[in-house]
Design a protein around this motif. Structure first.
Motif, PDB file in Angstrom:
ATOM      1  N   VAL A 241       0.818  -1.031  -0.081  1.00  0.00           N
ATOM      2  CA  VAL A 241       0.129   0.143   0.078  1.00  0.00           C
ATOM      3  C   VAL A 241       0.939   1.181   0.189  1.00  0.00           C
ATOM      4  O   VAL A 241       0.341   2.290  -0.592  1.00  0.00           O
ATOM      5  CB  VAL A 241      -0.769   0.241   1.108  1.00  0.00           C
ATOM      6  N   PHE A 242       1.987   1.252   0.531  1.00  0.00           N
ATOM      7  CA  PHE A 242       2.904   2.523   0.664  1.00  0.00           C
ATOM      8  C   PHE A 242       3.632   2.606  -0.652  1.00  0.00           C
ATOM      9  O   PHE A 242       3.709   3.788  -1.214  1.00  0.00           O
ATOM     10  CB  PHE A 242       4.059   2.156   1.728  1.00  0.00           C
ATOM     11  N   GLN A 243       3.904   1.472  -1.362  1.00  0.00           N
ATOM     12  CA  GLN A 243       4.431   1.494  -2.767  1.00  0.00           C
ATOM     13  C   GLN A 243       3.269   2.121  -3.626  1.00  0.00           C
ATOM     14  O   GLN A 243       3.663   2.941  -4.514  1.00  0.00           O
ATOM     15  CB  GLN A 243       4.899   0.282  -3.297  1.00  0.00           C
ATOM     16  N   CYS A 244       2.140   1.628  -3.319  1.00  0.00           N
ATOM     17  CA  CYS A 244       0.928   2.250  -4.392  1.00  0.00           C
ATOM     18  C   CYS A 244       0.871   3.729  -4.350  1.00  0.00           C
ATOM     19  O   CYS A 244       0.685   4.525  -5.159  1.00  0.00           O
ATOM     20  CB  CYS A 244      -0.361   1.924  -4.210  1.00  0.00           C
ATOM     21  N   ILE A 245       0.779   4.314  -2.971  1.00  0.00           N
ATOM     22  CA  ILE A 245       0.756   5.656  -2.711  1.00  0.00           C
ATOM     23  C   ILE A 245       2.046   6.562  -2.963  1.00  0.00           C
ATOM     24  O   ILE A 245       2.149   7.620  -3.623  1.00  0.00           O
ATOM     25  CB  ILE A 245       0.403   6.057  -1.360  1.00  0.00           C
ATOM     26  N   GLU A 246       3.071   5.865  -3.181  1.00  0.00           N
ATOM     27  CA  GLU A 246       4.397   6.438  -3.667  1.00  0.00           C
ATOM     28  C   GLU A 246       4.289   6.752  -5.018  1.00  0.00           C
ATOM     29  O   GLU A 246       4.901   7.901  -5.341  1.00  0.00           O
ATOM     30  CB  GLU A 246       5.761   5.309  -3.160  1.00  0.00           C
ATOM     31  N   HIS A 248       1.822   7.874  -6.969  1.00  0.00           N
ATOM     32  CA  HIS A 248       0.637   8.451  -6.978  1.00  0.00           C
ATOM     33  C   HIS A 248       0.401   9.254  -8.369  1.00  0.00           C
ATOM     34  O   HIS A 248      -0.746   9.606  -8.760  1.00  0.00           O
ATOM     35  CB  HIS A 248       0.091   9.187  -5.705  1.00  0.00           C
ATOM     36  N   ASN A 249       1.524   9.656  -8.911  1.00  0.00           N
ATOM     37  CA  ASN A 249       1.490  10.512 -10.206  1.00  0.00           C
ATOM     38  C   ASN A 249       1.095   9.663 -11.436  1.00  0.00           C
ATOM     39  O   ASN A 249       0.803  10.003 -12.260  1.00  0.00           O
ATOM     40  CB  ASN A 249       2.988  11.175 -10.281  1.00  0.00           C
ATOM     41  N   GLU A 254      -8.193   5.409  -8.250  1.00  0.00           N
ATOM     42  CA  GLU A 254      -8.852   4.341  -7.369  1.00  0.00           C
ATOM     43  C   GLU A 254      -8.064   3.404  -6.522  1.00  0.00           C
ATOM     44  O   GLU A 254      -8.101   3.263  -5.383  1.00  0.00           O
ATOM     45  CB  GLU A 254     -10.014   3.454  -8.240  1.00  0.00           C
ATOM     46  N   LEU A 255      -6.969   2.779  -7.083  1.00  0.00           N
ATOM     47  CA  LEU A 255      -6.035   1.856  -6.344  1.00  0.00           C
ATOM     48  C   LEU A 255      -5.535   2.867  -5.187  1.00  0.00           C
ATOM     49  O   LEU A 255      -5.308   2.358  -4.130  1.00  0.00           O
ATOM     50  CB  LEU A 255      -5.052   1.375  -7.402  1.00  0.00           C
ATOM     51  N   ILE A 256      -5.055   4.075  -5.730  1.00  0.00           N
ATOM     52  CA  ILE A 256      -4.335   5.004  -4.530  1.00  0.00           C
ATOM     53  C   ILE A 256      -5.403   5.245  -3.521  1.00  0.00           C
ATOM     54  O   ILE A 256      -5.148   5.145  -2.202  1.00  0.00           O
ATOM     55  CB  ILE A 256      -3.629   6.174  -5.375  1.00  0.00           C
ATOM     56  N   THR A 257      -6.568   5.623  -3.851  1.00  0.00           N
ATOM     57  CA  THR A 257      -7.559   5.959  -2.550  1.00  0.00           C
ATOM     58  C   THR A 257      -7.900   4.584  -1.786  1.00  0.00           C
ATOM     59  O   THR A 257      -7.802   5.012  -0.637  1.00  0.00           O
ATOM     60  CB  THR A 257      -8.877   6.631  -3.393  1.00  0.00           C
TER      61      THR A 257
END
Length: 459
Positions: A241-246, A248-249, A254-257
């Motif tokens: 989950v941290f890699q997904c928000i990392e 974010h660009n 929806e995956l980031i949210t």
């Protein structure tokens, strides 16, 4: 510090302390909000709840192995069935406690299987030169098609050389000429191939949809009290989950949210030291990189994201073990949170005030840096004067000012606001006690703490 310790252990043990409300709950589902409860009671359930499919709670117990194996298989039909089933099992819309929801602990290996679906998409989501540590895959490496997308039709469904089971090869030229006009049935490939890897853009899109669905299920799991401790101590889950928000660009919004919602729900139990622990690591993420990922989301222009990041920082700092990793970023955090206070959106102001309230309780250095931040005091006063629609936000803003004035070094800065403090004291009865204490501390015995320090140190 006593307050922060109580918040930490109360949240971890699920004791008598008021639980931190979860993000993303259905309307009227939060028990500790009287206004929400009243609004939910005044509306008929039929108007709140749309059509839904009920799944018996014993379904997961009877099919737990099949669900995990379907996720691990990578086959499109099995994966779709498992994701649809888990989406129904993980969401319950009629009550907040979710007593008959399926706990993650009852299905061994389920969380890792869901994370593998997200990781499969993450492996192909970025350009190859940006990928980090691709894992070696052996299963299905010799297959020509995957089952995701339209690459089967591209190769030709009736080509016997590609699919030996489809029939003998004919040498009749008329038959070969008619092959191009045969009407293809897109559903036929479903029964003929069982590959695992996508080869075209349609397949990439389907993989992405599977990853988003898996992230939504993980988010739903984070609402369940039985799953919170397991997920907060699961290093692979946190790394994913941290890699997904990392990213974010470039990643799916929806995956980031979903990833943000998951981390915010787990934040009261999250210890960032897990990234340097001896637990097996799948994605090399350390504590600094995790905080940098949060800072990237905090600076995002998407309101839902920077509000969630502010709320996440406020919850993480409650745990004293996270302080060494968060405090080096304090100047950037204060600057951005003060910027959020100026936004017209009330939820952004509420998230910023909540985070600043917890940060101001950490130590003296935090209070000094916050008071010296440009526009910090002005915008906290603006939140109180407006006032904010939620009274608790105004109360916390006033308490932040009270904690700032308690430091002798801040009195010179806050004396410029003496008239504003006095105005609120006489015009707003809700905060009169707080601002009376602020004015008393600001104006009476200004050198008492300095004199005490001189006496202690013999200066």
């Amino acid at each position: 510090m006593q307050k922060r310790e109580q918040g930490k252990f109360g949240g971890a043990a699920g004791g008598s302390a008021t639980p931190t409300p979860k993000r993303g709950r259905p309307f009227g589902s939060v028990n500790n909000t009287a206004a929400s409860a009243g609004a939910a009671d005044s509306v008929a359930p039929s108007t709140l709840l749309g059509p839904s499919l009920q799944v018996h709670s014993s379904f997961a117990d009877q099919n737990n192995k099949r669900i995990v194996l379907a996720l691990q298989s990578g086959l499109k039909s099995e994966l779709t069935w498992a994701l649809n089933t888990l989406t129904l099992l993980s969401f319950k819309e009629k009550d907040d406690l979710r007593r008959d929801a399926t706990p993650l602990a009852k299905i061994p290996g389920l969380l890792d299987a869901l994370l593998q679906v997200v990781d499969d998409w993450r492996d192909i989501a970025l350009p190859r030169e940006l990928q980090r540590g691709p894992r070696v895959r052996l299963l299905g490496v010799s297959t020509s098609v995957s089952g995701f997308g339209n690459e089967y039709e591209t190769l030709g469904m009736n080509d016997a050389s590609s699919h030996p089971g489809s029939g003998p090869v004919t040498s009749n030229p008329d038959a070969s000429g008619q092959k191009g006009v045969v009407k293809h049935h897109p559903s036929e490939w479903w029964f003929d191939e069982d590959g695992l890897f996508n080869l075209d853009e349609e397949g990439r899109a389907e993989k992405q949809q599977c990853a988003v669905a898996a992230s939504n299920i993980i988010r739903n799991f984070s609402f369940m009290p039985d799953n919170e401790v397991i997920m907060a101590q699961h290093r692979h889950c946190l790394e994913t989950v941290f890699q997904c928000i990392e990213d974010h660009n470039t990643e799916d919004e929806e995956l980031i949210t979903n990833a943000l919602e998951t981390i915010v729900n787990l934040a009261p139990l999250l210890d960032l030291r897990i990234f340097s622990s001896s637990k097996p690591s799948y994605i090399k993420i350390n504590e600094k990189r995790a905080v940098q990922a949060i800072m990237g989301i905090l600076g995002s222009s998407v309101k839902a994201w920077h509000c969630a990041a502010a709320e996440l920082l406020g919850r993480l700092i409650i745990n004293p073990d996270n302080e060494p990793f968060l405090l080096p970023f304090a100047p950037q955090i204060y600057k951005r949170l003060v910027d959020l206070l100026s936004f017209p959106a009330v939820d952004a102001q509420a998230a910023a005030v909540g985070a600043l309230y917890n940060l101001s309780e950490v130590n003296m250095d935090c209070r000094l840096k916050l008071a010296s931040e440009r526009w910090a005091v002005d915008r906290l006063l603006k939140v109180i004067r407006m006032p904010h629609p939620v009274p608790e936000v105004c109360r916390k803003a006033a308490l932040i000012l009270e904690s700032l004035v308690g430091e002798p070094q801040n009195k010179a800065l806050l004396l410029a606001y003496e008239n504003a403090f006095a105005e609120i004291l006489f015009s707003d009865s809700r905060h009169s006690d707080t601002f009376a204490r602020i004015l008393f501390e600001l104006t009476s015995k200004p050198n008492n703490k300095v004199a005490t320090a001189h006496g202690v140190w013999g200066m």
